[in-house]
Design an enzyme around this catalytic site. Structure first.
Site, PDB file in Angstrom:
ATOM      1  N   LYS A  91     -15.523   5.783  14.796  1.00  0.00           N
ATOM      2  CA  LYS A  91     -14.435   6.648  15.282  1.00  0.00           C
ATOM      3  C   LYS A  91     -14.928   7.488  16.454  1.00  0.00           C
ATOM      4  CE  LYS A  91     -11.300   6.973  11.407  1.00  0.00           C
ATOM      5  NZ  LYS A  91     -11.826   5.780  10.738  1.00  0.00           N
ATOM      6  N   ASP A 125     -12.444   2.142  15.972  1.00  0.00           N
ATOM      7  CA  ASP A 125     -11.184   2.407  15.253  1.00  0.00           C
ATOM      8  C   ASP A 125     -10.206   3.109  16.192  1.00  0.00           C
ATOM      9  OD1 ASP A 125     -12.104   1.397  12.850  1.00  0.00           O
ATOM     10  OD2 ASP A 125     -12.468   3.345  11.935  1.00  0.00           O
ATOM     11  N   MET A 126      -8.903   2.982  15.885  1.00  0.00           N
ATOM     12  CA  MET A 126      -7.904   3.743  16.652  1.00  0.00           C
ATOM     13  C   MET A 126      -7.464   4.940  15.820  1.00  0.00           C
ATOM     14  SD  MET A 126      -6.377   4.079  19.485  1.00  0.00           S
ATOM     15  CE  MET A 126      -6.296   2.549  20.417  1.00  0.00           C
ATOM     16  N   GLN A 153      -2.115  -0.562  17.221  1.00  0.00           N
ATOM     17  CA  GLN A 153      -1.231  -0.155  16.113  1.00  0.00           C
ATOM     18  C   GLN A 153       0.193  -0.628  16.400  1.00  0.00           C
ATOM     19  OE1 GLN A 153      -2.368   3.736  17.158  1.00  0.00           O
ATOM     20  NE2 GLN A 153      -3.419   4.194  15.232  1.00  0.00           N
ATOM     21  N   ARG A 174      -8.404  -5.462  16.353  1.00  0.00           N
ATOM     22  CA  ARG A 174      -7.839  -5.399  15.001  1.00  0.00           C
ATOM     23  C   ARG A 174      -6.381  -4.973  15.202  1.00  0.00           C
ATOM     24  NH1 ARG A 174     -10.339  -0.672  12.193  1.00  0.00           N
ATOM     25  NH2 ARG A 174     -12.035  -2.081  11.709  1.00  0.00           N
ATOM     26  N   GLY A 178      -0.724   1.141  11.649  1.00  0.00           N
ATOM     27  CA  GLY A 178      -0.956   2.506  12.120  1.00  0.00           C
ATOM     28  C   GLY A 178      -0.747   3.482  10.975  1.00  0.00           C
ATOM     29  N   THR A 216      -3.900  -6.056   7.315  1.00  0.00           N
ATOM     30  CA  THR A 216      -2.691  -5.679   6.577  1.00  0.00           C
ATOM     31  C   THR A 216      -2.812  -6.095   5.113  1.00  0.00           C
ATOM     32  OG1 THR A 216      -0.281  -5.865   6.500  1.00  0.00           O
ATOM     33  CG2 THR A 216      -1.474  -7.852   7.148  1.00  0.00           C
ATOM     34  N   HIS A 217      -2.093  -5.360   4.248  1.00  0.00           N
ATOM     35  CA  HIS A 217      -1.951  -5.789   2.840  1.00  0.00           C
ATOM     36  C   HIS A 217      -0.503  -6.155   2.572  1.00  0.00           C
ATOM     37  CE1 HIS A 217      -4.621  -2.300   3.385  1.00  0.00           C
ATOM     38  NE2 HIS A 217      -5.508  -3.119   2.883  1.00  0.00           N
ATOM     39  N   ARG A 278      -5.435  10.295   3.159  1.00  0.00           N
ATOM     40  CA  ARG A 278      -4.576   9.356   3.910  1.00  0.00           C
ATOM     41  C   ARG A 278      -4.212   8.161   3.031  1.00  0.00           C
ATOM     42  NH1 ARG A 278      -7.727  10.223   8.526  1.00  0.00           N
ATOM     43  NH2 ARG A 278      -8.776   8.231   8.385  1.00  0.00           N
ATOM     44  N   ARG A 279      -5.223   7.631   2.319  1.00  0.00           N
ATOM     45  CA  ARG A 279      -4.989   6.441   1.488  1.00  0.00           C
ATOM     46  C   ARG A 279      -4.017   6.761   0.350  1.00  0.00           C
ATOM     47  NH1 ARG A 279      -7.764   4.288   5.074  1.00  0.00           N
ATOM     48  NH2 ARG A 279      -5.627   3.850   5.645  1.00  0.00           N
TER      49      ARG A 279
HETATM   50  C1  LIG Z   1      -9.223  -3.164   7.731  1.00  0.00           C
HETATM   51  C2  LIG Z   1      -8.251  -2.104   8.125  1.00  0.00           C
HETATM   52  C3  LIG Z   1      -8.577  -1.230   9.131  1.00  0.00           C
HETATM   53  C4  LIG Z   1      -7.661  -0.257   9.551  1.00  0.00           C
HETATM   54  N1  LIG Z   1      -7.952   0.525  10.647  1.00  0.00           N
HETATM   55  C5  LIG Z   1      -7.018   1.373  11.105  1.00  0.00           C
HETATM   56  C6  LIG Z   1      -7.214   2.077  12.328  1.00  0.00           C
HETATM   57  O1  LIG Z   1      -8.239   1.927  13.014  1.00  0.00           O
HETATM   58  N2  LIG Z   1      -6.229   2.928  12.742  1.00  0.00           N
HETATM   59  C7  LIG Z   1      -5.068   3.102  12.021  1.00  0.00           C
HETATM   60  O2  LIG Z   1      -4.198   3.863  12.469  1.00  0.00           O
HETATM   61  N3  LIG Z   1      -4.869   2.446  10.855  1.00  0.00           N
HETATM   62  C8  LIG Z   1      -5.799   1.594  10.394  1.00  0.00           C
HETATM   63  N4  LIG Z   1      -5.563   0.904   9.232  1.00  0.00           N
HETATM   64  C9  LIG Z   1      -4.439   1.306   8.327  1.00  0.00           C
HETATM   65  C10 LIG Z   1      -3.161   0.590   8.696  1.00  0.00           C
HETATM   66  O3  LIG Z   1      -2.670   1.080   9.925  1.00  0.00           O
HETATM   67  C11 LIG Z   1      -2.080   0.817   7.620  1.00  0.00           C
HETATM   68  O4  LIG Z   1      -1.817   2.166   7.476  1.00  0.00           O
HETATM   69  C12 LIG Z   1      -2.442   0.269   6.252  1.00  0.00           C
HETATM   70  O5  LIG Z   1      -3.111  -0.942   6.353  1.00  0.00           O
HETATM   71  C13 LIG Z   1      -1.166   0.044   5.420  1.00  0.00           C
HETATM   72  O6  LIG Z   1      -0.317  -0.865   6.047  1.00  0.00           O
HETATM   73  P1  LIG Z   1      -0.078  -2.361   5.509  1.00  0.00           P
HETATM   74  O7  LIG Z   1       0.016  -3.259   6.687  1.00  0.00           O
HETATM   75  O8  LIG Z   1      -1.118  -2.703   4.527  1.00  0.00           O
HETATM   76  O9  LIG Z   1       1.377  -2.315   4.906  1.00  0.00           O
HETATM   77  P2  LIG Z   1       2.057  -1.352   3.728  1.00  0.00           P
HETATM   78  O10 LIG Z   1       3.464  -1.794   3.771  1.00  0.00           O
HETATM   79  O11 LIG Z   1       1.690   0.038   3.976  1.00  0.00           O
HETATM   80  O12 LIG Z   1       1.328  -1.882   2.467  1.00  0.00           O
HETATM   81  C14 LIG Z   1       1.606  -3.139   1.883  1.00  0.00           C
HETATM   82  C15 LIG Z   1       1.194  -3.080   0.426  1.00  0.00           C
HETATM   83  O13 LIG Z   1      -0.219  -2.903   0.331  1.00  0.00           O
HETATM   84  C16 LIG Z   1      -0.558  -2.025  -0.716  1.00  0.00           C
HETATM   85  N5  LIG Z   1      -1.206  -0.832  -0.173  1.00  0.00           N
HETATM   86  C17 LIG Z   1      -1.149  -0.369   1.106  1.00  0.00           C
HETATM   87  N6  LIG Z   1      -1.922   0.733   1.235  1.00  0.00           N
HETATM   88  C18 LIG Z   1      -2.457   0.970   0.022  1.00  0.00           C
HETATM   89  C19 LIG Z   1      -3.335   1.942  -0.504  1.00  0.00           C
HETATM   90  N7  LIG Z   1      -3.811   2.905   0.237  1.00  0.00           N
HETATM   91  N8  LIG Z   1      -3.704   1.866  -1.813  1.00  0.00           N
HETATM   92  C20 LIG Z   1      -3.256   0.873  -2.599  1.00  0.00           C
HETATM   93  N9  LIG Z   1      -2.403  -0.090  -2.162  1.00  0.00           N
HETATM   94  C21 LIG Z   1      -2.015  -0.031  -0.883  1.00  0.00           C
HETATM   95  C22 LIG Z   1       0.734  -1.665  -1.395  1.00  0.00           C
HETATM   96  O14 LIG Z   1       0.933  -2.579  -2.473  1.00  0.00           O
HETATM   97  C23 LIG Z   1       1.783  -1.910  -0.344  1.00  0.00           C
HETATM   98  O15 LIG Z   1       3.019  -2.193  -0.892  1.00  0.00           O
HETATM   99  C24 LIG Z   1      -6.433  -0.115   8.846  1.00  0.00           C
HETATM  100  C25 LIG Z   1      -6.099  -1.005   7.821  1.00  0.00           C
HETATM  101  C26 LIG Z   1      -6.972  -1.999   7.470  1.00  0.00           C
HETATM  102  C27 LIG Z   1      -6.569  -2.972   6.413  1.00  0.00           C
END
Ligand SMILES: Cc1cc2nc3c(=O)[nH]c(=O)nc-3n(C[C@H](O)[C@H](O)[C@H](O)COP(=O)(O)OP(=O)(O)OC[C@H]3O[C@@H](n4cnc5c(N)ncnc54)[C@H](O)[C@@H]3O)c2cc1C
Length: 296
Positions: A91, A125-126, A153, A174, A178, A216-217, A278-279
């Site tokens: 960061k 990271d962003m 993002q 990546r 966001g 993404t998840h 945040r998480r």
């Molecule tokens: C490897 C990685 C690096 C990242 N780096 C950055 C970065 O540099 N800058 C930035 O702004 N963001 C970063 N992020 C965070 C990203 O922007 C999202 O906020 C985050 O990934 C949630 O979005 P999603 O696409 O998973 O979708 P969502 O719709 O938010 O999540 C989809 C599903 O995943 C599960 N889930 C999501 N988050 C959680 C959690 N915290 N605990 C448990 N289950 C969860 C839930 O089941 C949810 O329904 C990163 C994410 C990842 C995976």
């Protein structure tokens, strides 16, 4: 969002750190570098790669930035000495971006040089939108000399234009949705638009032969990414999926079992509180299920 989830998001900042720690454990390898090494070895054994992140976002003086710089270099050296399938995430605010740009550049150059000597990739990271211009400019200025990438993002309205502007050189991003709270003027607020912009940006990046970490998840996006990977005929080493430690391990296994490469973001360190908050704001259901288990 349910009333419970809204309440958790509003009040989590006021919860004592010892209570947050109970729920946050799963997102963090532990307080020390050895914890990140141990977790990386476990993940490598399961077929996943990692990117290691030193937690700590709020630095107030030069010495603190140098402490984190030296720790980042120790991460690189541990990756090398333990032969881990891992890289480093970094960061810029931790390196002093908000204190002095010159200080930040001095710190990151030392990290980039050591990474180059060891042949290890570094991802910047962003952070929030006050850092976007500087982050992309630094990526542009160093991308030819060092093996680095940064993050885009999908919630940012500017991202598609940033891809165009950066298209005159090597592209390694990546792509995530966001995580920071941004105003409507600069970031899409609607979940569906963010998803649509994600696939739009991903396809644009694939067209431009970028290497993308699909972070993404969201299974909807995992599906569309797989569709695009097939449509563009990408080889296994031309992209990777990325997920956070502690989030949806079943989806992680599904992605790996479909033959894709996947990298897990592994944070460690003593400054775990802002990251954990945040998480948990992102997924208040985690607190709900823990409470339900407790009350049962
Ligand atoms: C490897 C990685 C690096 C990242 N780096 C950055 C970065 O540099 N800058 C930035 O702004 N963001 C970063 N992020 C965070 C990203 O922007 C999202 O906020 C985050 O990934 C949630 O979005 P999603 O696409 O998973 O979708 P969502 O719709 O938010 O999540 C989809 C599903 O995943 C599960 N889930 C999501 N988050 C959680 C959690 N915290 N605990 C448990 N289950 C969860 C839930 O089941 C949810 O329904 C990163 C994410 C990842 C995976």
């Amino acid at each position: 969002m349910s009333l419970f989830n809204k309440s958790v998001s509003m009040f989590i900042d006021k919860v004592p750190p010892s209570t947050v720690a109970v729920f946050a454990k799963r997102y963090i390898a532990g307080p020390n570098l050895e914890d990140a090494v141990r977790v990386t070895k476990q993940l490598n054994a399961q077929g996943a790669m990692t990117t290691i992140d030193v937690l700590g976002e709020f630095v107030s003086n030069k010495e603190e930035t140098e402490h984190f710089r030296d720790l980042a270099i120790k991460v690189l050296e541990a990756i090398d000495s333990h032969q881990l399938d891992a890289n480093l995430s970094l960061k810029l605010t931790q390196m002093g971006l908000k204190l002095s740009k010159a200080l930040c550049l001095d710190n990151i150059e030392k990290i980039f040089k050591r990474a180059k000597e060891l042949g290890i990739f570094v991802r910047i990271d962003m952070e929030d939108s006050t850092c976007t211009d500087d982050t992309l400019e630094i990526y542009r200025n160093y991308r030819d000399e060092f093996n680095i990438g940064t993050v885009l993002q999908a919630y940012m309205r500017r991202t598609i234009n940033d891809i165009e502007k950066l298209s005159d050189g090597r592209l390694n991003f990546r792509l995530c949705k966001g995580i920071y709270i941004e105003p409507r003027k600069i970031a899409y607020q609607e979940k569906d638009i963010v998803r649509d912009n994600y696939t739009y940006c991903l396809e644009t990046l694939f067209k431009k032969k970028a290497y993308v970490g699909i972070a993404t998840h969201d299974e909807y996006l995992v599906f569309h990414a797989e569709r695009l990977i097939r449509e563009y005929g990408l080889k296994r080493n031309e992209y990777e999926y990325q997920m956070l430690l502690g989030v949806d391990e079943e989806l992680r296994e599904i992605i790996l079992s479909r033959g894709h490469r996947l990298r897990v973001y592994v944070p460690f360190g003593r400054d775990w509180l802002p990251y954990s908050i945040r998480r948990l704001k992102e997924n208040p259901n985690l607190i709900k299920s823990a409470l339900e288990g407790y009350l049962r």
